[in-house]
Design a protein around this motif. Structure first.
Motif, PDB file in Angstrom:
ATOM      1  N   VAL A   5       9.602  30.552  -6.825  1.00  0.00           N
ATOM      2  CA  VAL A   5      10.690  29.926  -7.687  1.00  0.00           C
ATOM      3  C   VAL A   5      10.583  28.800  -8.753  1.00  0.00           C
ATOM      4  O   VAL A   5      10.806  29.076  -9.864  1.00  0.00           O
ATOM      5  CB  VAL A   5      11.760  29.088  -6.779  1.00  0.00           C
ATOM      6  N   TRP A   6       9.438  28.019  -8.181  1.00  0.00           N
ATOM      7  CA  TRP A   6       8.979  26.808  -9.424  1.00  0.00           C
ATOM      8  C   TRP A   6       8.270  27.435 -10.523  1.00  0.00           C
ATOM      9  O   TRP A   6       8.371  27.120 -11.479  1.00  0.00           O
ATOM     10  CB  TRP A   6       8.082  25.763  -8.509  1.00  0.00           C
ATOM     11  N   ILE A   8       8.372  30.667 -11.507  1.00  0.00           N
ATOM     12  CA  ILE A   8       9.220  31.415 -12.542  1.00  0.00           C
ATOM     13  C   ILE A   8       9.937  30.456 -13.470  1.00  0.00           C
ATOM     14  O   ILE A   8      10.038  30.569 -14.643  1.00  0.00           O
ATOM     15  CB  ILE A   8       9.998  32.242 -11.610  1.00  0.00           C
ATOM     16  N   GLY A   9      10.616  29.440 -12.466  1.00  0.00           N
ATOM     17  CA  GLY A   9      11.395  28.601 -13.350  1.00  0.00           C
ATOM     18  C   GLY A   9      10.666  27.667 -14.361  1.00  0.00           C
ATOM     19  O   GLY A   9      11.097  27.802 -15.499  1.00  0.00           O
ATOM     20  N   SER A  10       9.622  27.323 -14.163  1.00  0.00           N
ATOM     21  CA  SER A  10       8.645  26.570 -15.078  1.00  0.00           C
ATOM     22  C   SER A  10       8.317  27.389 -16.545  1.00  0.00           C
ATOM     23  O   SER A  10       8.297  27.046 -17.622  1.00  0.00           O
ATOM     24  CB  SER A  10       7.549  25.803 -14.731  1.00  0.00           C
ATOM     25  N   MET A  11       7.998  28.925 -16.065  1.00  0.00           N
ATOM     26  CA  MET A  11       7.727  29.905 -17.075  1.00  0.00           C
ATOM     27  C   MET A  11       8.886  30.047 -17.953  1.00  0.00           C
ATOM     28  O   MET A  11       8.774  30.117 -19.091  1.00  0.00           O
ATOM     29  CB  MET A  11       7.164  31.004 -16.530  1.00  0.00           C
TER      30      MET A  11
END
Ligand code: CUA
Length: 152
Positions: A5-6, A8-11
Motif C-alpha cells: 500500500v505504501w 503504490i501510494g508513494s508511486m
C-alpha cells in the motif's frame, strides 16, 4: 500488505507530482506563445513584408514602427534613425539564435527569440545617440554585437 500500500501510494504521489510539473511547464509555454502578438519563422524573414527590409516606418504624425532583425553578430537596421519627439513601436525578431535588443541608457531591453516577435513602445523626446547592445550570450561574437540608435 501495508508495504505494498505504501509503495503504490508513494508511486501515485510521484506520478502525480510529475504530471503536475509537466502540466505546469506546458501551460506556461502556451501562455508565453499567447502573450506574443506575432510569430515568425527565421526562414520566412526574407519573404516577410515587415522584416525583409528592416527599417523605421512612419505610421502617424509622430508615430513610427521600427522593424529590427538581430542575427549573429549584428542588428539591422544600423544605425536605427528616429526623429526626436516621436513614439516608436519596435518589433524585433532573430534570424538565428537568442539575442537581446537593448538600448543602453533606456528601459528598452528585451530578449529576441527566433520564431517570436518582441514588441515594445518608447518615446524619444530629445536628440541623442544610444548604443544598441545584445545582453544574451549568443556565440563568439557576442561581445562585439552592437549597433546604434540615433534620435535626430
Ligand atoms: Cu547577440 Cu549576444
Amino acid at each position: 500488505t501495508y508495504e505494498k500500500v505504501w509503495l503504490i501510494g508513494s508511486m501515485v504521489l510521484i506520478v502525480g507530482f510529475i504530471v503536475t510539473v509537466t502540466y505546469g511547464a506546458v501551460g506556461l509555454g502556451i501562455a508565453m506563445v499567447d502573450d506574443s502578438e506575432e510569430t515568425i519563422e527565421p526562414t520566412e524573414l526574407d519573404e516577410d513584408e515587415r522584416f525583409a527590409e528592416p527599417r523605421v516606418e512612419q505610421v502617424g504624425e509622430d508615430e513610427y514602427e521600427a522593424y529590427v532583425v538581430a542575427q549573429t553578430f549584428m542588428f539591422s537596421p544600423d544605425p536605427i534613425e528616429i526623429p526626436a519627439g516621436s513614439e516608436v513601436t519596435f518589433h524585433a525578431t532573430s534570424r538565428d539564435v537568442i539575442h537581446s535588443f537593448s538600448v543602453a541608457g533606456t528601459n528598452i531591453n528585451t530578449m529576441v527569440i527566433p520564431g517570436e516577435v518582441a514588441t515594445m513602445t518608447a518615446e524619444f523626446d530629445e536628440p541623442g545617440e544610444y548604443g544598441v547592445v545584445c545582453n544574451e550570450y549568443c556565440g563568439s561574437g557576442h561581445h562585439n554585437m552592437e549597433g546604434e540608435l540615433h534620435v535626430v
